[in-house]
Design an enzyme around this catalytic site. Structure first.
Site, mmCIF file in Angstrom:
data_model
loop_
_atom_site.group_PDB
_atom_site.id
_atom_site.type_symbol
_atom_site.label_atom_id
_atom_site.label_comp_id
_atom_site.label_asym_id
_atom_site.label_seq_id
_atom_site.Cartn_x
_atom_site.Cartn_y
_atom_site.Cartn_z
ATOM 1 N N ASN A 7 -7.440 -0.141 -6.576
ATOM 2 C CA ASN A 7 -7.942 1.286 -6.559
ATOM 3 C C ASN A 7 -8.031 1.893 -7.564
ATOM 4 O O ASN A 7 -7.395 1.962 -8.844
ATOM 5 C CB ASN A 7 -6.179 2.002 -6.100
ATOM 6 C CG ASN A 7 -5.978 3.070 -5.239
ATOM 7 O OD1 ASN A 7 -7.035 4.264 -6.063
ATOM 8 N ND2 ASN A 7 -5.179 3.049 -4.281
ATOM 9 N N HIS A 43 -8.186 5.768 -1.201
ATOM 10 C CA HIS A 43 -6.829 6.083 -0.697
ATOM 11 C C HIS A 43 -7.582 8.335 -0.723
ATOM 12 O O HIS A 43 -7.104 8.914 -1.684
ATOM 13 C CB HIS A 43 -5.531 6.727 -1.348
ATOM 14 C CG HIS A 43 -4.459 6.873 -0.030
ATOM 15 N ND1 HIS A 43 -3.448 6.235 0.027
ATOM 16 C CD2 HIS A 43 -5.118 8.002 0.770
ATOM 17 C CE1 HIS A 43 -2.618 7.771 0.748
ATOM 18 N NE2 HIS A 43 -3.561 7.993 1.094
ATOM 19 N N ARG A 45 -7.739 11.748 0.385
ATOM 20 C CA ARG A 45 -6.560 12.782 0.960
ATOM 21 C C ARG A 45 -7.629 13.944 1.322
ATOM 22 O O ARG A 45 -8.360 14.416 0.695
ATOM 23 C CB ARG A 45 -5.507 13.079 -0.492
ATOM 24 C CG ARG A 45 -4.572 12.086 0.001
ATOM 25 C CD ARG A 45 -3.253 12.457 -0.846
ATOM 26 N NE ARG A 45 -2.587 11.345 -1.305
ATOM 27 C CZ ARG A 45 -1.994 10.083 -1.610
ATOM 28 N NH1 ARG A 45 -2.994 10.297 -2.362
ATOM 29 N NH2 ARG A 45 -0.774 9.398 -1.255
ATOM 30 N N GLU A 70 -7.605 3.904 2.500
ATOM 31 C CA GLU A 70 -6.002 4.142 2.835
ATOM 32 C C GLU A 70 -5.772 5.521 2.786
ATOM 33 O O GLU A 70 -7.232 6.123 2.702
ATOM 34 C CB GLU A 70 -5.367 3.679 1.953
ATOM 35 C CG GLU A 70 -5.357 2.197 0.867
ATOM 36 C CD GLU A 70 -4.702 2.326 0.177
ATOM 37 O OE1 GLU A 70 -4.080 1.225 -0.821
ATOM 38 O OE2 GLU A 70 -3.924 3.169 -1.141
ATOM 39 N N HIS A 190 1.937 -0.153 -4.402
ATOM 40 C CA HIS A 190 2.904 0.651 -5.321
ATOM 41 C C HIS A 190 3.682 0.389 -6.518
ATOM 42 O O HIS A 190 4.368 -0.091 -5.947
ATOM 43 C CB HIS A 190 4.031 1.110 -3.921
ATOM 44 C CG HIS A 190 3.601 2.662 -3.828
ATOM 45 N ND1 HIS A 190 2.639 3.526 -3.799
ATOM 46 C CD2 HIS A 190 4.699 3.268 -4.368
ATOM 47 C CE1 HIS A 190 2.864 5.582 -4.133
ATOM 48 N NE2 HIS A 190 4.158 4.990 -4.815
ATOM 49 N N ASP A 191 3.040 0.833 -6.881
ATOM 50 C CA ASP A 191 4.492 0.735 -8.662
ATOM 51 C C ASP A 191 4.282 -1.061 -8.804
ATOM 52 O O ASP A 191 5.085 -1.529 -9.983
ATOM 53 C CB ASP A 191 5.455 1.196 -8.216
ATOM 54 C CG ASP A 191 5.394 2.504 -8.360
ATOM 55 O OD1 ASP A 191 4.452 3.113 -9.159
ATOM 56 O OD2 ASP A 191 6.785 2.711 -7.658
#
Length: 237
Positions: A7, A43, A45, A70, A190-191
């Site tokens: 990402n 991603h 936004r 995403e 995620h993380d």
């Protein structure tokens, strides 16, 4: 082998902080692929505070691996994805002002909405994935929508990993086994980091892909980008 998609949102954040083109997002994406990354994830936004919608269009012209976009499927996002036609779209239920993704879909409550959106994307030949918490009921709900994959939201795993990795991984194993039974493929993200990804990958059956952004870029500040990508690949074998 589980695929690694990187990402690049944080690269865009750093670029935007100075208003120029350093670092060059497109060059970084090309370099990541050269270093061995098997996909590029973005991603965007609505406020375009990191990835800009034009970035998505520019990346489509040069990404040679898998391109994954995403986002929350608002009208603007849906139109962008249908225009670009990436290999994969991942649906994430983040609010407009969310700093980062913080929950998976309630696939039961939003069944009709997700079914409609997924049908639209699949008719365009785009593989779909739904961001979900590690809950078998949410996995079952995802199956009903017609999605190709789920992406397991792994923040809870990362938070608990240092204290009790066996307890941390348990709900994800249960959710993954249910997905396998239902014929739904599995992504995760995620993380996840160099500290916790190897244990995760070894314990989640048929994990197709992980999307790593924040941790990888932070680790790269210390270790170097090429080294980090190859260290991830080694852990995912």
């Amino acid at each position: 082998m589980t695929k690694l998609s990187v990402n690049v949102n944080k690269i865009a954040t750093l670029r935007n902080a100075r208003g120029g083109n350093v670092p060059d997002l497109l060059k970084v994406a090309r370099d990541l692929e050269d270093f061995g990354a098997q996909g590029i994830t973005i991603h965007p936004r609505p406020d375009e505070r990191h990835i800009k919608y034009q970035d998505a269009r520019d990346l489509k012209q040069l990404v040679t691996t898998e391109f994954n976009i995403e986002g929350n499927p608002i009208t603007k996002f849906i139109d962008l994805v249908l225009d670009i036609k990436p290999e994969q779209v991942t649906l994430v239920p983040d609010s407009v002002d969310a700093i980062t993704s913080n929950a998976g879909w309630n696939t039961i409550k939003y069944k009709d909405f997700l079914t409609d959106v997924i049908s639209t994307f699949k008719k365009a030949g785009i593989r779909t994935s739904i961001f979900v918490d590690p809950d078998p009921k949410m996995v079952e709900g995802a199956k009903i929508t017609g999605t190709d994959r789920i992406e397991l939201y792994t923040e809870s795993y990362a938070d608990l990993f240092v204290k009790n990795k066996e307890k941390a991984i348990e709900p994800f194993i249960i959710a993954a086994k249910r997905a396998n039974e239902l014929g739904v493929e599995i992504n995760a993200g995620h993380d996840l980091s160099l500290d916790n990804i190897e244990y995760f990958a070894k314990n989640i059956p048929n994990l197709k892909e992980v999307s790593i952004g924040h941790a990888l870029i932070c680790e790269a500040l210390y270790l170097g980008l090429e080294n980090v990508v190859n260290m991830y690949l080694h852990r995912l074998k």
